[in-house]
Design an enzyme around this catalytic site. Sequence first.
Site, PDB file in Angstrom:
ATOM      1  N   GLU A 330       0.826  -1.197   0.000  1.00 42.28           N
ATOM      2  CA  GLU A 330       0.000   0.000   0.000  1.00 42.28           C
ATOM      3  C   GLU A 330       0.868   1.257   0.000  1.00 42.28           C
ATOM      4  O   GLU A 330       1.946   1.270   0.592  1.00 42.28           O
ATOM      5  CB  GLU A 330      -0.923   0.006   1.232  1.00 42.28           C
ATOM      6  CG  GLU A 330      -1.728  -1.279   1.379  1.00 42.28           C
ATOM      7  CD  GLU A 330      -2.392  -1.426   2.746  1.00 42.28           C
ATOM      8  OE1 GLU A 330      -2.601  -0.388   3.416  1.00 42.28           O
ATOM      9  OE2 GLU A 330      -2.693  -2.567   3.135  1.00 42.28           O
ATOM     10  N   GLU A 440     -10.068   5.965   2.987  1.00 43.50           N
ATOM     11  CA  GLU A 440     -10.448   5.184   4.171  1.00 43.50           C
ATOM     12  C   GLU A 440     -10.354   6.069   5.399  1.00 43.50           C
ATOM     13  O   GLU A 440      -9.448   6.896   5.514  1.00 43.50           O
ATOM     14  CB  GLU A 440      -9.521   3.976   4.325  1.00 43.50           C
ATOM     15  CG  GLU A 440      -9.793   3.108   5.548  1.00 43.50           C
ATOM     16  CD  GLU A 440      -8.802   1.966   5.682  1.00 43.50           C
ATOM     17  OE1 GLU A 440      -8.725   1.384   6.774  1.00 43.50           O
ATOM     18  OE2 GLU A 440      -8.087   1.674   4.699  1.00 43.50           O
TER      19      GLU A 440
END
Length: 535
Positions: A330, A440
């Site tokens: 990520e 997120e």
Amino acid sequence: MQLSADSRKKKRRRRRNLPAWSCRSAAGAAQGLSQCCCCSSPGGGLVTTIPCAFSRCSGGAASSAACAPAAAAVRIGTQQHKLTMLLIALALLLVLPPPPAPFLVAGVSVSPRRMARIQSHLDRINKTPVRSIRSADGDTIDCVAAHEQHGLDHPLLRTHTVQTEPPEAPMPRGGGGFVVPTAAGGGAATTATATNGSRSSSSRNNDRHGAWQAWHHGGHCPRGTVAIRRTTAEDVLRARSISRFSRKRRSHGNAAAVAAARAANAPDVITGNGHEHAIAYTAPSQQQVYGAKATINVWDPVIQESNGFSLSQLWILSGSFNGSDLNSIEAGWQVSPELYGDSRPRLFTYWTSDAYEATGCYNALCPGFVQTSSRIAIGASISPVSSAGGAQYDMTLLIWKDPKLGNWWLSYGDQLVGYWPAQLFTHLSDHATMVEWGGEVVDTRPGGVHTATQMGSGRFAGEGFGRASYFRNLETVDADNSLAEVALDAIQTLAENPACYDIRKAYDDDGQHSARGGWGTHFYYGGPGHNPACP
């Protein structure tokens, strides 16, 4: 035989006339003969044996008189003993060091034992620098020799040699090779064109710029070193434990209830623990993916809780979403007061090979990621940032698997940052099966209501360019190391709670994806969190 009244009176009178000390025979009471007397105070506080100069110790006047000098000597000896012990105690206080006082770190009292553990952890992370640069945002960037960086301390990398050969960069289909130069540059391409007819191409080109890192105003690291953000005791203390520091928390909640509200095949790696998303993703399939790319504009969203965060990133995924073998790489930007101690957006990375259980961490806070850049510090703040109705600052991220050596490389703008060695992973040691792009946040429901932590710009996707956050030019890397534009119908979107955060995808073919072309497949996303429709 009964005693007469006169006898009883005499006995009471003798008791009243007894001195402070009385004697009784240490030998048999029948004979009343002894070589010593046992003297005690009337209160029983002192008992000792002293020599007697008389043959009879019956408690009479002679006995008392004989006992008194010895009792006085005992009293003096006791006082001398107490004085001696006091002097010894004072001497020990002068000789022995005082007990260590608690440390005060950022207003928090820390015991010496805990502080010693934290310092030991920091000594492992923070390697001795060649040079240190103080940034205006409060960070210290250490220039560490590349071969001494913490990333190489991983057990699987003990014999690893830092890859100095430039990786083979992916090439766009149709020619025109994509090159990652060694010189640092802006965080994104130089132009953008209008989407949905919302604004003219020239207007948006003038309003979009590359985002960079704040510490560059203080200097640069020399060649042969890597730029590492220094970790402090305050950073560790905010995590409340060393084991939790730098790690994402895996979901232990009821993810099944949440899964019913989202696409059946959408990954749900941490939903159920208060995490909410607005993402676009490729459907999981047998397709082999070797990387992904996107350009993201950078904002500084408001974080309501000190342990909350808001991030925008891309995920490279493989493995099982329901088991413990999920592999994930990520990268993106995030605002996390707990991790960094402020509300600035920062470049970040993360990796795991066991679904966030025990492996991996943020940035360079555990061994694994091998950095090669002296110009980019992972975890450093990004500056400047976008403003509503004003200039938009974005950054381009590319993660891909080097077809020669198999390592997963990261580039930020036109600068190589470093790589995740292939041996860190199980499934990703070969290829990925899914890519995600999006935002997120974590919702801890402060006060029993939805968090007001913002995602992206804090505005819904419908507000469009200049106000909403975006991902543009979504691409994936194929098995032949080619960059392929992601078709609009090849991605699905997900927002678990669209009244709080939403997402809208679109396509722009203006320029047909040339070097100065359009946005291709893109989306706007984000939201304010708590609002009348999101209680």
